[in-house]
Design a protein around this motif. Structure first.
Motif, mmCIF file in Angstrom:
data_model
loop_
_atom_site.group_PDB
_atom_site.id
_atom_site.type_symbol
_atom_site.label_atom_id
_atom_site.label_comp_id
_atom_site.label_asym_id
_atom_site.label_seq_id
_atom_site.Cartn_x
_atom_site.Cartn_y
_atom_site.Cartn_z
ATOM 1 N N CYS A 13 31.611 37.519 36.689
ATOM 2 C CA CYS A 13 32.978 37.855 36.276
ATOM 3 C C CYS A 13 33.790 36.580 36.082
ATOM 4 C CB CYS A 13 33.643 38.741 37.341
ATOM 5 S SG CYS A 13 35.400 39.058 37.021
ATOM 6 N N CYS A 16 36.685 36.610 39.132
ATOM 7 C CA CYS A 16 36.370 36.577 40.572
ATOM 8 C C CYS A 16 35.007 36.005 40.886
ATOM 9 C CB CYS A 16 36.523 37.975 41.177
ATOM 10 S SG CYS A 16 35.175 39.124 40.779
ATOM 11 N N HIS A 154 32.080 45.336 42.621
ATOM 12 C CA HIS A 154 32.877 44.409 41.800
ATOM 13 C C HIS A 154 34.371 44.686 41.957
ATOM 14 C CE1 HIS A 154 35.142 43.237 38.133
ATOM 15 N NE2 HIS A 154 34.742 42.086 38.631
ATOM 16 N N HIS A 158 36.767 41.833 43.145
ATOM 17 C CA HIS A 158 37.822 41.397 42.228
ATOM 18 C C HIS A 158 39.191 41.487 42.911
ATOM 19 C CE1 HIS A 158 38.595 40.520 37.893
ATOM 20 N NE2 HIS A 158 39.806 40.933 38.216
HETATM 21 ZN ZN LIG Z 1 35.839 40.289 38.904
#
Ligand SMILES: [Zn+2]
Length: 176
Positions: A13, A16, A154, A158
């Motif tokens: 990602c 993050c 996730h 995040h």
């Molecule tokens: Zn993320």
């Protein structure tokens, strides 16, 4: 696995740093640690703490992650028990935030809600994985349990990153 989220966020990602191909054991260990992880990230800031670029206060992000795990856990548990899997949509997160009054919940209440869902979520995941359920999602296509788990972890990862930004902004505002 479902590629929609990977294309949207990047792998890892872009925000993050979450990697999308971790094994379930490692992801489940993260889930079971989430309340302690969030408590450590929050480092004593109040639930009302905010970041100027983020929509929600700290309590609201914790409750969003808890509700996300609860909603997906319900659907995995239901399908694992033989129920017809519903089309895997979910409530609009901003409407849910308003209905549930996330912003008014003290941080300890938000952390209680998060803690209360972790072990049941893991049990639901394990049941869904063992029974090879397939869950239709209107955007992500058909998901199996590991796809749901990767998306949910996730979301948690995040928003831990968001909470860290909130803590920095809160400390900076308090110091000025
Ligand atoms: Zn993320």
């Amino acid at each position: 696995m479902s590629q929609v989220q990977i294309h949207f966020y990047g792998d890892p990602c872009r925000s993050c740093g979450y990697g999308w191909h971790r094994a379930s054991d490692s992801l489940l260990a993260d889930v079971l640690e989430l309340e302690r992880t969030y408590r450590r990230v929050l480092d004593g800031v109040p639930g009302t703490a905010r970041h100027p670029e983020l929509t929600w206060c700290a309590s609201a992000y914790v409750l969003h992650v808890a509700d996300n795990l609860r909603i997906h856990g319900e659907r995995m548990a239901g399908a694992a028990a033989g129920g017809e899997p519903p089309v895997f949509d979910q409530p609009n997160q901003d409407e849910l935030s308003e209905l549930r009054m996330y912003e008014k919940v003290p941080i300890e209440g938000a952390l209680w809600s998060l803690d209360s869902v972790l072990a049941p979520y893991v049990a639901a995941y394990l049941a869904a994985a063992a029974t090879h359920v397939e869950l239709p999602h209107p955007v992500r296509g058909t998901q199996v349990a590991i796809d749901v788990l990767r998306g949910n972890v996730h979301d948690a990862h995040h928003h831990a990153w968001d909470l860290g930004r909130i803590v920095v902004a809160h400390r900076a505002a308090s110091a000025s």
